[in-house]
Design a protein around this motif. Structure first.
Motif, PDB file in Angstrom:
ATOM      1  N   ARG A 185       0.868  -1.190   0.000  1.00 43.72           N
ATOM      2  CA  ARG A 185       0.000   0.000   0.000  1.00 43.72           C
ATOM      3  C   ARG A 185       0.892   1.224   0.000  1.00 43.72           C
ATOM      4  NH1 ARG A 185       0.467   2.364   5.075  1.00 43.72           N
ATOM      5  NH2 ARG A 185       0.675   0.961   6.841  1.00 43.72           N
ATOM      6  N   ASN A 186       0.301   2.398   0.092  1.00 49.30           N
ATOM      7  CA  ASN A 186       1.107   3.621   0.119  1.00 49.30           C
ATOM      8  C   ASN A 186       1.731   3.827   1.502  1.00 49.30           C
ATOM      9  OD1 ASN A 186       0.848   6.874   0.750  1.00 49.30           O
ATOM     10  ND2 ASN A 186       1.737   6.402  -1.218  1.00 49.30           N
ATOM     11  N   PHE A 187       3.063   3.874   1.544  1.00 52.27           N
ATOM     12  CA  PHE A 187       3.750   4.095   2.818  1.00 52.27           C
ATOM     13  C   PHE A 187       4.443   5.443   2.866  1.00 52.27           C
ATOM     14  CE2 PHE A 187       3.236  -0.447   3.101  1.00 52.27           C
ATOM     15  CZ  PHE A 187       3.082  -0.677   4.449  1.00 52.27           C
ATOM     16  N   LEU A 204      11.240  13.830 -12.978  1.00 51.90           N
ATOM     17  CA  LEU A 204      12.304  14.548 -13.685  1.00 51.90           C
ATOM     18  C   LEU A 204      12.591  15.931 -13.128  1.00 51.90           C
ATOM     19  CD1 LEU A 204      11.794  13.502 -17.430  1.00 51.90           C
ATOM     20  CD2 LEU A 204      13.696  12.922 -15.960  1.00 51.90           C
ATOM     21  N   GLN A 205      12.086  16.221 -11.908  1.00 53.51           N
ATOM     22  CA  GLN A 205      12.449  17.490 -11.273  1.00 53.51           C
ATOM     23  C   GLN A 205      13.909  17.450 -10.856  1.00 53.51           C
ATOM     24  OE1 GLN A 205       9.260  18.071  -8.259  1.00 53.51           O
ATOM     25  NE2 GLN A 205       9.118  20.078  -9.220  1.00 53.51           N
ATOM     26  N   HIS A 206      14.383  16.246 -10.573  1.00 53.30           N
ATOM     27  CA  HIS A 206      15.795  16.069 -10.263  1.00 53.30           C
ATOM     28  C   HIS A 206      16.487  15.684 -11.561  1.00 53.30           C
ATOM     29  CE1 HIS A 206      14.351  14.850  -5.993  1.00 53.30           C
ATOM     30  NE2 HIS A 206      14.297  16.156  -6.199  1.00 53.30           N
ATOM     31  N   GLY A 226       1.735  15.213 -14.453  1.00 55.58           N
ATOM     32  CA  GLY A 226       1.049  14.963 -13.188  1.00 55.58           C
ATOM     33  C   GLY A 226       1.247  16.115 -12.230  1.00 55.58           C
ATOM     34  N   GLU A 227       0.816  15.919 -10.974  1.00 57.69           N
ATOM     35  CA  GLU A 227       1.004  17.014 -10.023  1.00 57.69           C
ATOM     36  C   GLU A 227       1.658  16.564  -8.730  1.00 57.69           C
ATOM     37  OE1 GLU A 227      -3.465  17.384  -8.403  1.00 57.69           O
ATOM     38  OE2 GLU A 227      -3.108  18.136 -10.453  1.00 57.69           O
ATOM     39  N   SER A 228       2.116  17.546  -7.954  1.00 55.73           N
ATOM     40  CA  SER A 228       2.843  17.247  -6.723  1.00 55.73           C
ATOM     41  C   SER A 228       1.960  16.473  -5.753  1.00 55.73           C
ATOM     42  CB  SER A 228       3.298  18.543  -6.070  1.00 55.73           C
ATOM     43  OG  SER A 228       3.830  18.245  -4.801  1.00 55.73           O
ATOM     44  N   LYS A 229       2.566  15.485  -5.093  1.00 57.33           N
ATOM     45  CA  LYS A 229       1.804  14.683  -4.124  1.00 57.33           C
ATOM     46  C   LYS A 229       1.934  15.241  -2.714  1.00 57.33           C
ATOM     47  CE  LYS A 229       1.564  11.924  -7.655  1.00 57.33           C
ATOM     48  NZ  LYS A 229       2.288  12.232  -8.891  1.00 57.33           N
TER      49      LYS A 229
HETATM   50  N1  UDP Z   1       6.014   9.864  -3.761  1.00 61.15           N
HETATM   51  C1  UDP Z   1       5.938   8.617  -3.162  1.00 61.15           C
HETATM   52  N2  UDP Z   1       4.986   8.398  -2.206  1.00 61.15           N
HETATM   53  C2  UDP Z   1       4.125   9.390  -1.801  1.00 61.15           C
HETATM   54  C3  UDP Z   1       4.243  10.656  -2.396  1.00 61.15           C
HETATM   55  C4  UDP Z   1       5.205  10.869  -3.359  1.00 61.15           C
HETATM   56  O1  UDP Z   1       6.700   7.709  -3.492  1.00 61.15           O
HETATM   57  O2  UDP Z   1       3.285   9.116  -0.935  1.00 61.15           O
HETATM   58  C5  UDP Z   1       7.033  10.087  -4.797  1.00 61.15           C
HETATM   59  C6  UDP Z   1       6.546  10.735  -6.073  1.00 61.15           C
HETATM   60  O3  UDP Z   1       6.088   9.777  -7.009  1.00 61.15           O
HETATM   61  C7  UDP Z   1       7.783  11.477  -6.570  1.00 61.15           C
HETATM   62  C8  UDP Z   1       8.500  11.834  -5.283  1.00 61.15           C
HETATM   63  O4  UDP Z   1       7.987  10.979  -4.275  1.00 61.15           O
HETATM   64  O5  UDP Z   1       8.615  10.619  -7.343  1.00 61.15           O
HETATM   65  C9  UDP Z   1       8.309  13.281  -4.877  1.00 61.15           C
HETATM   66  O6  UDP Z   1       6.953  13.615  -4.852  1.00 61.15           O
HETATM   67  P1  UDP Z   1       6.387  14.946  -5.523  1.00 61.15           P
HETATM   68  O7  UDP Z   1       7.058  15.199  -6.840  1.00 61.15           O
HETATM   69  O8  UDP Z   1       4.907  14.843  -5.542  1.00 61.15           O
HETATM   70  O9  UDP Z   1       6.851  16.039  -4.472  1.00 61.15           O
HETATM   71  P2  UDP Z   1       7.448  17.500  -4.759  1.00 61.15           P
HETATM   72  O10 UDP Z   1       8.554  17.317  -5.763  1.00 61.15           O
HETATM   73  O11 UDP Z   1       6.326  18.283  -5.295  1.00 61.15           O
HETATM   74  O12 UDP Z   1       7.936  17.965  -3.431  1.00 61.15           O
END
Ligand code: UDP
Ligand code: MG
Length: 321
Positions: A78-80, A105-107, A212-215
């Protein structure tokens, strides 16, 4: 690059990627990253940790791993959360150097050659510092600087502002994180910056998310920041002592003032109400803070797993954990 040339590469780079609902970004991430990884003097493995995605991410990963044995998948039950996903990636990787990065790809993967050359120079911890974040709004930037200012002011460890979840570790450091720092409420970036070893920083410009969008919502970030402050500092626990001293002094001042002015009781009514409200507010605040620490203690005490793996792909040589 031919198979033969590949075989000559003696060292292995593990790239750990956490994935949560990234079906739109994965194909592009894989293509861009592999293109750059192939040019490196090291061999590589791409470890995708699927953190309970509810979209088609897993089937895309299964397809990629079928076509390319360097693509390995750890699938959570599940989501951890992102942190747990990075830890699982570290646990399963067997590289001489390990890089954690996001799937969006933000990194920028263009940093990978620099990272490898730093490893070759003998650095063991490479923190990637963000110079610009194309996606973060004003609020995210202000709250982020405020958070780093506060945590550096009240904790004994130093946090690099703008350090991200983009970092690289060598085998020895990864071993430390595989065996220690197994806290349930955690801030991996904080540990990475504070384990010591030979350390350097590289800067990068965060790109906009590819799809997609930020999680991470502001609420999630707030909870995360509070937990980090509580985990890295005992200062809030001592607030009770300071508050007690301040209110003691305040009481003394009011007492002296009353004695000297001999003001009658009725005129002190407002003062009393204000003081009582103030005192109770402080008291509840401090009880609340202690409650938060107890909640963390309770979570650690229960010792539930940081993550649960339901399946792995192409992990035959990495050893199950
Ligand atoms: N991610 C994850 N589990 C979560 C939330 C995010 O594995 O519960 C991953 C997501 O797929 C991404 C990375 O963590 O590869 C960073 O998330 P995100 O880009 O949404 O965060 P931001 O860059 O906006 O801080
Ligand atoms: Mg991102």
């Amino acid at each position: 690059m031919t198979e033969e040339q590949d075989r000559k590469k003696e060292k292995l780079l593990s790239v750990v990627v956490s994935v949560y609902n990234e079906e739109q970004a994965l194909a592009e991430f894989y293509q861009e990253t592999s293109r750059i990884l192939k040019t490196l003097p090291w061999d590589y493995e791409l470890i995708f940790v699927n953190d309970g995605s509810r979209d088609g991410s897993l089937s895309i990963l299964a397809r990629l791993s079928e076509a390319d044995s360097r693509v390995k998948v750890v699938d959570f039950s599940r989501n951890f959360g992102h942190e747990a996903a990075m830890i699982a990636g570290l646990d399963y990787s067997r590289g001489d150097g390990i890089v954690c990065m996001d799937a969006d790809l933000q990194h920028p993967p263009e940093c990978l050659p620099d990272i490898v050359s730093r490893f070759e120079e003998g650095y063991q911890v490479i923190s990637m510092v963000r110079t610009k974040n194309a996606d973060a709004g004003l609020i995210k930037n202000i709250t982020s600087s405020g958070f780093y200012w506060l945590i550096n002011a009240i904790s004994d460890v130093h946090f690099e502002p703008n350090a991200s979840d983009f970092f690289a570790l060598d085998k020895a450091v990864a071993r430390v994180l595989q065996t220690s720092y197994r806290e349930k409420v955690r801030f991996l970036r904080g540990y990475v910056q504070n384990v010591g070893f030979k350390k350097t920083t590289l800067s990068y410009e965060a790109r906009p998310r590819v799809a997609g969008e930020s999680k991470y919502s502001l609420k999630k970030l707030f909870i995360f920041s509070v937990n980090t402050i509580l985990c890295f500092s005992n200062m809030p626990l001592k607030l009770g002592i300071y508050a007690g001293m301040v209110s003691g002094l305040l009481g003394l001042a009011v007492m002296i003032y009353t004695l000297f002015t001999r003001s009658g009781a009725p005129s002190g009514y407002a003062t009393i109400v204000v003081l009582i409200c103030f005192m109770f507010a402080m008291l509840f605040l401090i009880v609340g803070i202690i409650g938060e620490y107890i909640a963390i203690l309770f979570t650690e005490l229960k010792d539930r797993p940081v993550y649960i793996v339901s399946n792995t792909i192409n992990m035959e040589n990495n050893g199950e954990r």
